[in-house]
Write a protein that holds these residues in place. Structure first.
Motif, PDB file in Angstrom:
ATOM      1  N   THR A 112     -24.881  11.275  -6.746  1.00  0.00           N
ATOM      2  CA  THR A 112     -24.936  11.074  -8.432  1.00  0.00           C
ATOM      3  C   THR A 112     -24.326   9.774  -8.355  1.00  0.00           C
ATOM      4  N   ALA A 113     -25.393   8.859  -8.403  1.00  0.00           N
ATOM      5  CA  ALA A 113     -25.033   7.230  -8.596  1.00  0.00           C
ATOM      6  C   ALA A 113     -24.319   7.006  -9.476  1.00  0.00           C
ATOM      7  N   SER A 114     -23.258   6.248  -9.527  1.00  0.00           N
ATOM      8  CA  SER A 114     -22.304   5.919 -10.636  1.00  0.00           C
ATOM      9  C   SER A 114     -22.893   4.780 -11.543  1.00  0.00           C
ATOM     10  N   SER A 115     -23.982   4.191 -11.257  1.00  0.00           N
ATOM     11  CA  SER A 115     -24.654   3.346 -12.276  1.00  0.00           C
ATOM     12  C   SER A 115     -26.123   3.254 -11.457  1.00  0.00           C
ATOM     13  N   GLY A 116     -26.975   2.560 -12.526  1.00  0.00           N
ATOM     14  CA  GLY A 116     -28.328   2.143 -12.250  1.00  0.00           C
ATOM     15  C   GLY A 116     -29.490   3.423 -12.753  1.00  0.00           C
ATOM     16  N   GLN A 117     -30.692   3.117 -12.397  1.00  0.00           N
ATOM     17  CA  GLN A 117     -31.732   3.861 -12.797  1.00  0.00           C
ATOM     18  C   GLN A 117     -31.944   5.226 -12.038  1.00  0.00           C
ATOM     19  N   ARG A 118     -31.607   5.024 -11.088  1.00  0.00           N
ATOM     20  CA  ARG A 118     -31.661   6.419 -10.199  1.00  0.00           C
ATOM     21  C   ARG A 118     -30.621   7.440 -10.285  1.00  0.00           C
ATOM     22  N   LEU A 119     -30.740   8.702 -10.497  1.00  0.00           N
ATOM     23  CA  LEU A 119     -29.553   9.695 -10.223  1.00  0.00           C
ATOM     24  C   LEU A 119     -29.399   9.736  -8.746  1.00  0.00           C
ATOM     25  N   HIS A 120     -30.104   9.957  -7.736  1.00  0.00           N
ATOM     26  CA  HIS A 120     -29.782  10.095  -6.422  1.00  0.00           C
ATOM     27  C   HIS A 120     -30.127   8.922  -5.541  1.00  0.00           C
ATOM     28  N   ARG A 121     -29.315   8.610  -4.556  1.00  0.00           N
ATOM     29  CA  ARG A 121     -29.755   7.502  -3.433  1.00  0.00           C
ATOM     30  C   ARG A 121     -29.664   8.430  -2.249  1.00  0.00           C
ATOM     31  N   VAL A 122     -30.836   8.693  -2.002  1.00  0.00           N
ATOM     32  CA  VAL A 122     -30.918  10.063  -0.796  1.00  0.00           C
ATOM     33  C   VAL A 122     -30.452   8.951   0.378  1.00  0.00           C
ATOM     34  N   GLU A 123     -30.894   7.998   0.653  1.00  0.00           N
ATOM     35  CA  GLU A 123     -30.200   7.192   2.032  1.00  0.00           C
ATOM     36  C   GLU A 123     -28.823   7.163   2.257  1.00  0.00           C
ATOM     37  N   LEU A 124     -28.080   7.297   0.923  1.00  0.00           N
ATOM     38  CA  LEU A 124     -26.388   7.405   0.887  1.00  0.00           C
ATOM     39  C   LEU A 124     -26.105   8.624   1.578  1.00  0.00           C
ATOM     40  N   SER A 125     -26.464   9.748   0.628  1.00  0.00           N
ATOM     41  CA  SER A 125     -26.259  11.317   0.750  1.00  0.00           C
ATOM     42  C   SER A 125     -26.734  11.621   2.178  1.00  0.00           C
ATOM     43  N   ALA A 126     -28.016  11.548   2.664  1.00  0.00           N
ATOM     44  CA  ALA A 126     -28.235  11.582   4.121  1.00  0.00           C
ATOM     45  C   ALA A 126     -27.233  11.125   5.070  1.00  0.00           C
ATOM     46  N   GLU A 127     -27.119   9.912   4.909  1.00  0.00           N
ATOM     47  CA  GLU A 127     -26.239   9.205   5.971  1.00  0.00           C
ATOM     48  C   GLU A 127     -24.858   9.947   5.986  1.00  0.00           C
ATOM     49  N   ALA A 128     -24.374  10.275   4.948  1.00  0.00           N
ATOM     50  CA  ALA A 128     -22.944  10.835   4.846  1.00  0.00           C
ATOM     51  C   ALA A 128     -23.047  12.237   5.582  1.00  0.00           C
ATOM     52  N   ILE A 129     -24.232  12.872   5.614  1.00  0.00           N
ATOM     53  CA  ILE A 129     -24.054  14.123   6.045  1.00  0.00           C
ATOM     54  C   ILE A 129     -24.503  14.072   7.582  1.00  0.00           C
ATOM     55  N   ARG A 130     -25.375  13.091   7.995  1.00  0.00           N
ATOM     56  CA  ARG A 130     -25.510  12.733   9.491  1.00  0.00           C
ATOM     57  C   ARG A 130     -24.122  12.431   9.947  1.00  0.00           C
ATOM     58  N   LEU A 131     -23.308  11.806   9.633  1.00  0.00           N
ATOM     59  CA  LEU A 131     -22.088  11.278  10.034  1.00  0.00           C
ATOM     60  C   LEU A 131     -21.060  12.281  10.092  1.00  0.00           C
ATOM     61  N   ALA A 132     -21.050  13.045   8.886  1.00  0.00           N
ATOM     62  CA  ALA A 132     -20.254  14.403   8.793  1.00  0.00           C
ATOM     63  C   ALA A 132     -20.618  15.191  10.083  1.00  0.00           C
ATOM     64  N   ARG A 133     -21.893  15.592  10.501  1.00  0.00           N
ATOM     65  CA  ARG A 133     -22.302  16.312  11.398  1.00  0.00           C
ATOM     66  C   ARG A 133     -22.034  15.725  12.703  1.00  0.00           C
ATOM     67  N   GLN A 134     -21.765  14.673  12.971  1.00  0.00           N
ATOM     68  CA  GLN A 134     -21.477  14.108  14.130  1.00  0.00           C
ATOM     69  C   GLN A 134     -19.995  14.083  14.399  1.00  0.00           C
ATOM     70  N   LEU A 135     -19.220  13.902  13.314  1.00  0.00           N
ATOM     71  CA  LEU A 135     -17.937  14.228  13.302  1.00  0.00           C
ATOM     72  C   LEU A 135     -17.489  15.582  13.688  1.00  0.00           C
ATOM     73  N   HIS A 136     -18.235  16.510  13.134  1.00  0.00           N
ATOM     74  CA  HIS A 136     -18.015  17.995  13.267  1.00  0.00           C
ATOM     75  C   HIS A 136     -18.079  18.134  14.938  1.00  0.00           C
TER      76      HIS A 136
END
Length: 400
Positions: free
Chosen positions: A188-212
Motif C-alpha cells: 500500500t504505497a503511502s503516496s503516488g499514483q499506484r496502490l502497489h509497488r510490486v517490486e518492493l513487496s516482492a523484494e521484501a518477501i524474497r529477503l524474508a524467505r532468505q532470512l527464514h
C-alpha cells in the motif's frame, strides 16, 4: 540475461558479505561486486554458468578489489593491508555471510530510512535509481542516505561479525522491522499514483524467505514471512482493471493466491505452537482468518478480535488500536466501534485511516451525512491517489 537475473540477485549479497568480511571496506567491496556481476552478465550467457557461480563471483570481485587497491598511491595503506590481500585469490570461503550483512545494514546507529535504503541496495541488489523510483524520493536523496549510512556504520566502529548472543534479538527485531516497512510500502504505497509497488513487496518477501532459511527456528521470522504471504495473496483481487481500489469485503476471492495462503497458514500455525509470540505471528493469524473465510460474511470476527487483543498486549500501537476498533464494531455493533474510536481518537487523529474508519462505522450505523463528511475528510488527508479516488467515490455514494 533475464534467466540469470534471479541467480545474480541471490548471489550478490553472499559475494558482498564475503568481500566486506575479508576487506572491511563496504564502499570498495560493493564496487568490486558490481564489476563481478557485470562480468557474469556478459560472460555467462556465452560461456555458460560455472559449476560454482558463487566462487566465480567472489574470485572476480576479489581481483577487482585488488586492482583497485593497487591504484592506491598511499604506501602506508598498502603495507597495512598487504597481509590480508595476499590470500584474496585463495579458495572462495564456504561460509554464508548474508545474515551478517543484513544485520550490518540494519545497524542501530542508522535511522529507519537509511536502514531501508541500505538494505535494498546491498542486500536486495537494487540500484540507487531503482530505490528512488520505488520509494518515490529523489535519487540524490537515496544516494545521500546510503552514503551517510556507510559513514555512520564506519564511525560506530561496526565490525563485520554477528553480534553477541545478548544483542542478536534486538538486532533481528530491527531487520524484521525494515523488511516489514519495505513490504508495507510496496503493498500500500503511502503516496503516488499506484496502490502497489510490486517490486518492493516482492523484494521484501524474497529477503524474508532468505532470512527464514537461515533462521528456521525463529518464530518472528516465520510470522513475518507468513504475514507477507497471506497479505500479498490478495493483491490480484485488490484493484480493478482501471487501478481502482477494491475493499476486502468486495474482493473476488477466487482470484486470491491459494498456494501463498496455504504456505502462510502452515508457517504461522507452526510458529504459534512452537515459539514465543511476538508482534508478527498475531498479525499473520489475523490475515489467515480473513484468507480462510469463503466469503466476507463468513469471517470469524470474534476470533479476530481476540487476536487483536493479544496483539495489543505484545505490540500496542496506533494502527493496532484502529484495526481493533473495526473488529469491535463487527462483533458488538457500530455504536460500540464508534465509542472505542472516540476513546482512542486523541492518540490517532491526523491519519486519514482514522477518518476512513469513522466513515465506515457511521455508514454501518446509518448516519449517511456523517459518513459522507468523514469520507471526504479521509480523501483530503491521504496522499495515495487510488485511496483518494476510492474514498471520494464512497463519499459520493453515501450522499445519494
Amino acid at each position: 540475461m533475464a534467466d540469470l537475473e534471479p541467480l545474480l540477485r541471490d548471489l550478490a549479497p553472499q559475494v558482498l558479505g564475503a568481500l566486506v568480511r575479508h576487506y572491511g571496506d563496504f564502499d570498495a567491496a560493493e564496487d568490486a561486486v558490481q564489476e563481478a556481476l557485470l562480468a557474469a552478465a556478459t560472460q555467462w550467457p556465452a560461456d555458460g554458468v560455472p559449476d560454482n557461480p558463487r566462487g566465480w563471483l567472489i574470485t572476480v570481485a576479489s581481483r577487482a578489489r585488488i586492482a583497485a587497491w593497487r591504484k592506491d598511491t598511499a604506501r602506508e595503506r598498502r603495507e597495512e593491508t598487504a597481509a590480508r590481500l595476499s590470500t584474496a585469490e585463495g579458495p572462495a570461503p564456504r561460509r554464508d555471510d548474508t545474515l551478517t550483512l543484513l544485520l550490518l545494514c540494519c545497524h542501530p546507529a542508522l535511522t529507519p530510512a537509511s536502514q531501508v535504503a541500505l538494505t535494498l541496495r546491498a542486500f536486495g541488489g537494487l540500484t540507487t535509481a531503482e530505490i528512488a523510483r520505488a520509494l518515490l524520493v529523489p535519487e540524490a536523496t537515496v544516494a545521500q542516505r546510503i552514503s551517510r549510512a556507510k559513514q555512520q556504520i564506519r564511525a560506530a566502529g561496526a565490525r563485520f561479525t554477528l553480534p553477541p548472543p545478548e544483542e542478536l534479538p534486538a538486532r533481528l527485531a530491527a531487520v524484521l522491522h525494515v523488511l516489514y516497512l519495505i513490504f508495507n510500502e510496496g503493498y500500500t504505497a503511502s503516496s503516488g499514483q499506484r496502490l502497489h509497488r510490486v517490486e518492493l513487496s516482492a523484494e521484501a518477501i524474497r529477503l524474508a524467505r532468505q532470512l527464514h532459511t537461515r533462521l528456521p527456528g525463529a518464530g518472528e521470522v516465520a510470522g513475518l514471512l507468513a504475514l507477507m504471504l497471506l497479505t500479498d495473496a490478495r493483491r490480484p483481487a485488490r484493484t480493478r482493471a482501471d487501478g481502482a481500489l477494491v475493499p476486502l469485503a468486495e474482493q473476488d476471492r477466487s482470484r486470491w493466491d491459494r498456494a501463498a495462503i496455504a504456505e502462510g497458514v502452515d508457517l504461522v500455525s507452526a510458529a504459534l505452537t512452537t515459539t514465543a509470540v511476538g508482534p508478527y505471528q498475531p498479525q499473520a493469524a489475523i490475515a489467515a482468518v480473513h484468507d480462510e473465510a469463503p466469503t466476507a460474511a463468513d469471517t470469524d470476527w470474534r476470533q479476530i478480535l481476540g487476536l487483536y487483543d493479544a496483539l495489543d498486549r505484545v505490540a500496542p500501537g496506533p494502527m493496532v488500536t484502529l484495526n481493533r476498533v473495526v473488529a469491535v464494531a463487527m462483533v458488538h455493533g457500530p455504536p460500540a466501534g464508534l465509542d472505542a474510536l472516540a476513546a482512542a481518537a486523541p492518540a490517532l487523529e491526523g491519519h486519514h485511516r482514522v477518518a476512513a474508519v469513522r466513515a465506515h462505522l457511521l455508514e454501518m450505523a446509518g448516519d449517511r451525512a456523517g459518513a459522507q463528511a468523514a469520507y471526504e475528510q479521509a480523501a483530503r488527508q491521504t496522499l495515495s491517489e487510488p485511496e483518494r479516488a476510492y474514498l471520494a467515490a464512497r463519499a459520493a455514494q453515501t450522499s445519494t
